[in-house]
Enzyme design. Structure first.
Site, PDB file in Angstrom:
ATOM      1  N   ASN A  75     -30.805  27.488  17.759  1.00  0.00           N
ATOM      2  CA  ASN A  75     -31.252  27.899  19.103  1.00  0.00           C
ATOM      3  C   ASN A  75     -30.641  26.781  20.163  1.00  0.00           C
ATOM      4  O   ASN A  75     -30.595  25.634  19.978  1.00  0.00           O
ATOM      5  CB  ASN A  75     -32.761  27.662  19.349  1.00  0.00           C
ATOM      6  CG  ASN A  75     -33.463  28.712  18.412  1.00  0.00           C
ATOM      7  OD1 ASN A  75     -33.713  29.893  18.791  1.00  0.00           O
ATOM      8  ND2 ASN A  75     -33.891  28.485  17.118  1.00  0.00           N
ATOM      9  N   GLU A 195     -37.408  40.159  12.832  1.00  0.00           N
ATOM     10  CA  GLU A 195     -38.257  38.738  12.971  1.00  0.00           C
ATOM     11  C   GLU A 195     -39.550  39.177  12.584  1.00  0.00           C
ATOM     12  O   GLU A 195     -40.060  40.191  13.080  1.00  0.00           O
ATOM     13  CB  GLU A 195     -37.761  38.330  14.233  1.00  0.00           C
ATOM     14  CG  GLU A 195     -36.266  37.452  14.526  1.00  0.00           C
ATOM     15  CD  GLU A 195     -36.499  36.531  15.640  1.00  0.00           C
ATOM     16  OE1 GLU A 195     -36.501  35.509  15.584  1.00  0.00           O
ATOM     17  OE2 GLU A 195     -36.460  37.076  16.830  1.00  0.00           O
TER      18      GLU A 195
END
Length: 236
Positions: A75, A195
């Site tokens: 990220n 996810e």
């Protein structure tokens, strides 16, 4: 800081295998991401973003990433990047030191972050792609700019927000939405990750909807300073 890693599993007609590990920031003794993120300020945002990238690359390879087929998903904070090619230098140096090919690095950003400054983000993504990195939209479906962003730039991977996944096996509107998102992304050449998959029923419904990449507690929890072996999918 340190890192935990969560597996992302590929499960399709060809079989199953590791697609990637997502690096998740933790405190030095495994403290939550929230406890680390709470200490970010405008003054340290850049250095934090840089340190996260380098720590993830160095730790994952030390733990044996290169002995697997998995990519490493990291990220990043678009608002910590002032100039893409300058700000990627430390990541490049770290990857070269440990022998991690560029095409095995995926840089994730969230749909919400994309809304803050779309033009700036698109410059970053174009630069990263030109340098051989892969990109991913995280939490797709949580904001309001996802389709517009896909129209402007097609990332390598779209990660569906877990709010769309939860209870999908018994929710027809979610099934319709996800079936069409999967088909849309396939036509655009974007891989799709579901996810937050937590139940066998969710997993099997997602397979029926055309999704082949999965992340969630059902298939593997984050491992602090380890690369967990994925749990075999139910019924496969």
């Amino acid at each position: 800081m340190s890192m935990a890693f969560q597996p992302i599993l590929r499960c399709d007609e060809a079989g199953q295998g590791l697609y990637a590990y997502e690096a998740l920031v933790r405190g030095p003794a495994g403290e939550s991401a929230a406890s680390v993120l709470a200490r970010i300020s405008d003054e340290n945002r850049y250095s934090f973003d840089q340190r996260c990238r380098v720590t993830a690359i160095e730790l994952a390879t030390r733990l044996g990433l290169l002995a697997t087929p998995a990519a490493l998903s990291i990220n990043f904070m678009p608002n910590a990047v002032y100039e893409p090619r300058a700000c990627i230098r430390a990541s490049l140096d770290a990857a070269e030191r440990v022998g991690l090919p560029r095409d095995r690095l995926i840089f994730e950003f969230t749909e919400t972050e994309a809304m803050a400054d779309p033009a700036h983000l698109l410059r970053i993504l174009a630069s990263y792609r030109a340098m051989g990195f892969r990109t991913a939209i995280d939490d797709f479906g949580a904001g309001h700019s996802g389709l517009s962003l896909l129209a402007e730039f097609q990332p390598d991977t779209v990660k569906l927000d877990m709010a769309l996944i939860r209870g999908v096996d018994r929710d027809r509107p979610r099934q319709i939405i996800l079936r069409h998102v999967a088909a849309l992304c396939a036509e655009l050449g974007c891989a799709v990750v579901a996810e937050g998959v937590e139940t066998a029923a969710e997993f099997h419904m997602l397979r029926q909807l055309g999704i082949t990449l999965f992340q969630g507690y059902l298939l593997g929890r984050p491992g602090f300073e380890q690369l967990p072996v994925p749990v075999p999918p139910p019924g496969d």
